[in-house]
Design a protein around this motif. Structure first.
Motif, PDB file in Angstrom:
ATOM      1  N   VAL A   9       0.695  -1.152  -0.092  1.00  0.00           N
ATOM      2  CA  VAL A   9       0.070  -0.116  -0.053  1.00  0.00           C
ATOM      3  C   VAL A   9       0.997   1.392  -0.147  1.00  0.00           C
ATOM      4  O   VAL A   9       0.836   2.116  -0.754  1.00  0.00           O
ATOM      5  CB  VAL A   9      -1.030  -0.007   1.115  1.00  0.00           C
ATOM      6  CG1 VAL A   9      -0.635   0.329   2.373  1.00  0.00           C
ATOM      7  CG2 VAL A   9      -2.307   0.922   0.596  1.00  0.00           C
ATOM      8  N   ALA A  10       1.862   1.148   0.809  1.00  0.00           N
ATOM      9  CA  ALA A  10       2.908   2.463   0.850  1.00  0.00           C
ATOM     10  C   ALA A  10       3.620   2.697  -0.737  1.00  0.00           C
ATOM     11  O   ALA A  10       3.312   3.906  -1.023  1.00  0.00           O
ATOM     12  CB  ALA A  10       3.891   2.049   1.770  1.00  0.00           C
ATOM     13  N   GLU A  11       4.032   1.561  -1.343  1.00  0.00           N
ATOM     14  CA  GLU A  11       4.770   1.855  -2.568  1.00  0.00           C
ATOM     15  C   GLU A  11       3.513   2.224  -3.674  1.00  0.00           C
ATOM     16  O   GLU A  11       4.014   3.166  -4.573  1.00  0.00           O
ATOM     17  CB  GLU A  11       5.259   0.256  -3.046  1.00  0.00           C
ATOM     18  CG  GLU A  11       5.784   0.269  -4.190  1.00  0.00           C
ATOM     19  CD  GLU A  11       6.320  -1.035  -4.530  1.00  0.00           C
ATOM     20  OE1 GLU A  11       5.869  -1.540  -5.823  1.00  0.00           O
ATOM     21  OE2 GLU A  11       6.903  -1.929  -3.753  1.00  0.00           O
ATOM     22  N   LYS A  12       2.133   1.748  -3.633  1.00  0.00           N
ATOM     23  CA  LYS A  12       1.692   1.917  -4.634  1.00  0.00           C
ATOM     24  C   LYS A  12       1.012   3.448  -4.438  1.00  0.00           C
ATOM     25  O   LYS A  12       0.498   3.973  -5.472  1.00  0.00           O
ATOM     26  CB  LYS A  12       0.360   0.895  -4.644  1.00  0.00           C
ATOM     27  CG  LYS A  12       0.527  -0.589  -4.951  1.00  0.00           C
ATOM     28  CD  LYS A  12       1.158  -0.688  -6.595  1.00  0.00           C
ATOM     29  CE  LYS A  12       1.372  -2.069  -6.888  1.00  0.00           C
ATOM     30  NZ  LYS A  12       1.611  -2.195  -8.059  1.00  0.00           N
ATOM     31  N   ALA A  20       0.638   5.173   6.521  1.00  0.00           N
ATOM     32  CA  ALA A  20      -0.282   4.281   6.458  1.00  0.00           C
ATOM     33  C   ALA A  20      -0.739   3.994   7.778  1.00  0.00           C
ATOM     34  O   ALA A  20      -2.130   3.970   7.965  1.00  0.00           O
ATOM     35  CB  ALA A  20       0.112   3.163   5.588  1.00  0.00           C
ATOM     36  N   LYS A  21       0.096   3.487   8.662  1.00  0.00           N
ATOM     37  CA  LYS A  21      -0.190   3.178  10.094  1.00  0.00           C
ATOM     38  C   LYS A  21      -0.904   4.395  10.671  1.00  0.00           C
ATOM     39  O   LYS A  21      -1.805   4.410  11.432  1.00  0.00           O
ATOM     40  CB  LYS A  21       1.077   2.705  11.018  1.00  0.00           C
ATOM     41  CG  LYS A  21       0.848   2.233  12.328  1.00  0.00           C
ATOM     42  CD  LYS A  21       2.106   1.934  12.922  1.00  0.00           C
ATOM     43  CE  LYS A  21       1.892   1.544  14.265  1.00  0.00           C
ATOM     44  NZ  LYS A  21       2.977   1.029  14.971  1.00  0.00           N
ATOM     45  N   ASN A  22      -0.083   5.674  10.352  1.00  0.00           N
ATOM     46  CA  ASN A  22      -0.769   6.740  11.320  1.00  0.00           C
ATOM     47  C   ASN A  22      -2.102   7.037  10.946  1.00  0.00           C
ATOM     48  O   ASN A  22      -3.049   7.413  11.656  1.00  0.00           O
ATOM     49  CB  ASN A  22      -0.070   8.014  10.729  1.00  0.00           C
ATOM     50  CG  ASN A  22      -0.236   9.434  11.406  1.00  0.00           C
ATOM     51  OD1 ASN A  22      -0.801   9.207  12.662  1.00  0.00           O
ATOM     52  ND2 ASN A  22      -0.042  10.589  10.773  1.00  0.00           N
ATOM     53  N   TYR A  23      -2.638   6.881   9.364  1.00  0.00           N
ATOM     54  CA  TYR A  23      -4.028   6.927   8.946  1.00  0.00           C
ATOM     55  C   TYR A  23      -4.785   6.206   9.662  1.00  0.00           C
ATOM     56  O   TYR A  23      -6.218   6.449   9.970  1.00  0.00           O
ATOM     57  CB  TYR A  23      -4.077   6.709   7.336  1.00  0.00           C
ATOM     58  CG  TYR A  23      -3.471   7.912   6.559  1.00  0.00           C
ATOM     59  CD1 TYR A  23      -3.150   9.288   6.934  1.00  0.00           C
ATOM     60  CD2 TYR A  23      -2.931   7.748   5.341  1.00  0.00           C
ATOM     61  CE1 TYR A  23      -2.679  10.152   6.258  1.00  0.00           C
ATOM     62  CE2 TYR A  23      -2.350   8.638   4.605  1.00  0.00           C
ATOM     63  CZ  TYR A  23      -2.228   9.905   4.961  1.00  0.00           C
ATOM     64  OH  TYR A  23      -1.796  10.817   4.349  1.00  0.00           O
TER      65      TYR A  23
END
Length: 91
Positions: A9-12, A20-23
């Motif tokens: 997800v981070a890469e895309k 991503a974890k923060n969201y």
């Protein structure tokens, strides 16, 4: 519908895994729509303090949020349609 791990997800999306974890932790991404947690949250490994849970992210839903984050009404409608589709009421 693609459920992917934090690396993908981070890469895309062009964000960091921490973002991503923060969201997720801030409640910006909603469990069951943007991510899901697999495994037992209460089963902690004594030495590491980390549980065996695995977090998967729904790539399309996270991507839509990123593209419409300044238009929350549009993303809310998208999320409602997604939920309806899970119940057999949509595409």
């Amino acid at each position: 519908m693609a459920w992917v791990d934090k690396r993908v997800v981070a890469e895309k999306l062009g964000i960091s895994e921490g973002t991503a974890k923060n969201y997720r932790l801030r409640g910006i991404w909603i469990q069951g729509i943007h991510y899901q947690a697999l495994g037992d949250r209460n089963c902690w490994r004594a030495k590491t303090g980390r549980g065996p849970r695995k977090i998967l992210y729904h790539l399309e839903n996270c991507q839509h949020w990123l593209q419409t984050r300044h238009e929350p009404e549009l993303h809310e409608k998208f999320c409602l349609q997604y939920q309806e589709s899970l119940m057999g009421g949509g595409p």
